[in-house]
Design an enzyme around this catalytic site. Structure first.
Site, short mmCIF file in Angstrom:
data_model
loop_
_atom_site.label_atom_id
_atom_site.label_comp_id
_atom_site.label_asym_id
_atom_site.label_seq_id
_atom_site.Cartn_x
_atom_site.Cartn_y
_atom_site.Cartn_z
N PRO A 28 1.09 -0.70 0.03
CA PRO A 28 -0.16 -0.08 0.09
C PRO A 28 0.74 1.19 0.44
CG PRO A 28 -0.62 -1.25 1.78
CD PRO A 28 -0.06 -2.36 0.76
N CYS A 30 0.15 5.32 0.26
CA CYS A 30 -1.11 6.55 0.12
C CYS A 30 -0.72 7.63 -1.36
CB CYS A 30 -0.46 7.34 1.44
SG CYS A 30 -1.32 6.21 2.94
N ALA A 62 -4.39 2.73 2.32
CA ALA A 62 -4.39 3.29 3.98
C ALA A 62 -5.83 3.72 3.11
CB ALA A 62 -3.51 3.25 4.69
N GLN A 105 -6.14 -1.72 2.10
CA GLN A 105 -5.80 -2.16 3.12
C GLN A 105 -6.95 -1.08 4.41
OE1 GLN A 105 -1.97 0.65 4.22
NE2 GLN A 105 -1.61 -1.38 5.03
N TYR A 187 -0.54 4.18 13.69
CA TYR A 187 -1.82 4.76 13.89
C TYR A 187 -2.82 3.52 14.57
CZ TYR A 187 -0.48 6.82 8.64
OH TYR A 187 0.38 7.14 8.07
N LEU A 306 13.25 -1.72 3.08
CA LEU A 306 14.81 -1.37 1.85
C LEU A 306 15.11 -2.66 1.18
CD1 LEU A 306 15.85 1.57 1.16
CD2 LEU A 306 17.77 0.95 2.95
N ARG A 329 8.12 2.06 -2.42
CA ARG A 329 8.77 2.56 -3.50
C ARG A 329 10.22 2.61 -4.83
NH1 ARG A 329 11.06 7.36 1.17
NH2 ARG A 329 10.04 6.19 2.57
#
Length: 378
Positions: A28, A30, A62, A105, A187, A306, A329
């Site tokens: 996921p 954002c 999310a 998600q 969260y 990573l 990423r």
């Protein structure tokens, strides 16, 4: 060294009732591009590139189970018909060209809600500027200078559990194959788990059993309505990276309890709970956490942290650190990451005809483009 004879990255993976064609998962991410919680054309193009490029699974960003549960005013939500309809249309569009498994998600941001997009600073937005008062286990804010969140009552906690259930039902109607509950990154669910945040004195705070209660109640309630023919899992932060915080050992205990409830996978990352944490970000830095959980449960574990190159992802699988690899990423940087991985690991993929002219088999420029990246198959 990674063995290229039988790359695990391209071995199918049963994830509950769903079988992934490979183990490269779009985690996921954002996008902060929704309007009133409703998906926009941006979301279609963002996900479409991954769907046309052989990802094993795509998990949508999310998505707040309530509008007040969004991270920002620009995040997706799934609490009303307009939001559900937009996601249904998004899935229908993808299904015209791809059968990639699609997940969502479901999240509640708790005290980290009502913030600006990262490129606008990511700081709390006051109510007079379109924000709202967040809720949390206690009234302690994430940012020291931010307005205090509202400390949830037990009745309000029950309402949030109901909101997760309602959003899961909407996700099913919209056509998602998988739901991932968001219990990570500081969260709301993570806030209840962490002793550094959750100092409540009722049955939702204090002892480990009490701090686990919300996560287990949400998982139980969603499992009761989410079809057995579809996959249900959770993302957990395995460490707060501070003394006195949530630990990998507690994560393993929670994971065992979630498996007993009937969850199909655990997606393991870390951090996000407290601002003073100092995370040593190095290649694969969260894989040991995934391995700890993997040793505690029999359901699949997704590892992250990573992970950039195909060789790195394959080595993590070969070493038994995880059963699948989540990338975020790396996919933002290159939506065709799976193609590069297939070349690197010696695998032929069925690539859409519209894109075959851009592969190494037909385009001389392909290897030129990838010189120095160690991604072109020889």
């Amino acid at each position: 060294m990674v063995s290229h004879s039988t790359p695990l990255l391209f071995t199918p993976l049963p994830l509950g009732p769903l079988t992934l064609p490979n183990r490269a998962i779009v985690a996921p991410m954002c996008q902060y591009s929704a309007v009133d919680g409703v998906a926009q054309p941006w979301h279609g193009q963002h996900l479409g590139g991954f769907a046309a490029s052989n990802a094993g699974l795509i998990i949508l960003e999310a998505t707040g189970v309530t509008l007040d549960g969004r991270i920002s005013p620009y995040c997706l939500a799934l609490e009303n018909d307009a939001q559900e309809a937009a996601l249904r249309d998004l899935i229908a569009g993808i299904r015209t060209y791809s059968d990639v498994p699609l997940g969502i998600q479901l999240a509640h941001a708790g005290r980290k809600a009502s913030t600006a997009a990262p490129w606008n600073g990511g700081m709390p937005i006051p109510a007079e500027q379109g924000g709202w008062q967040p809720v949390a286990p206690t009234d302690e804010p994430f940012y020291a200078d931010a307005p205090k969140p509202h400390a949830l009552t037990e009745t309000e906690i029950a309402g949030i559990i109901d909101a997760f259930v309602a959003s899961a039902q909407r996700a099913d109607r919209a056509g998602f194959d998988l739901v991932e509950l968001h219990g990570a990154h500081g969260y709301l669910i993570h806030q209840f788990l962490s002793p550094r945040i959750n100092t409540r004195t009722d049955r939702y705070g204090g002892s480990l059993d009490n701090r686990l209660r919300l996560a287990l109640e949400i998982a139980t309630a969603v499992r009761a309505v989410w079809p057995k023919s579809k996959t249900l899992g959770i993302r957990l932060s395995a460490s707060d990276w501070v003394d006195g915080g949530w630990t990998p050992e507690e994560t393993a205990i929670l994971s065992q309890k979630l498996e007993a409830i009937g969850l199909d996978f655990i997606h393991v990352s870390s951090g996000g709970a407290v601002r003073e944490a100092r995370v040593p970000v190095t290649p694969g830095y969260q894989l040991d956490f995934a391995e700890t959980v993997k040793k505690a449960v029999s359901i699949p574990v997704i590892g992250v942290g990573l992970i950039v190159t195909p060789e790195q992802a394959e080595q993590a699988l070969q070493d038994g650190k995880a059963d699948a690899i989540g990338l975020a990423r790396a996919f933002l940087d290159d939506p065709r990451w799976v193609w590069r991985a297939a070349d690197a690991l010696g695998v032929d993929l069925p690539i859409a005809g519209q894109y075959q002219r851009a592969t190494g088999k037909t385009w001389p420029g392909y290897k030129l483009k990838n010189v120095g990246l160690s991604l072109a198959a020889e």
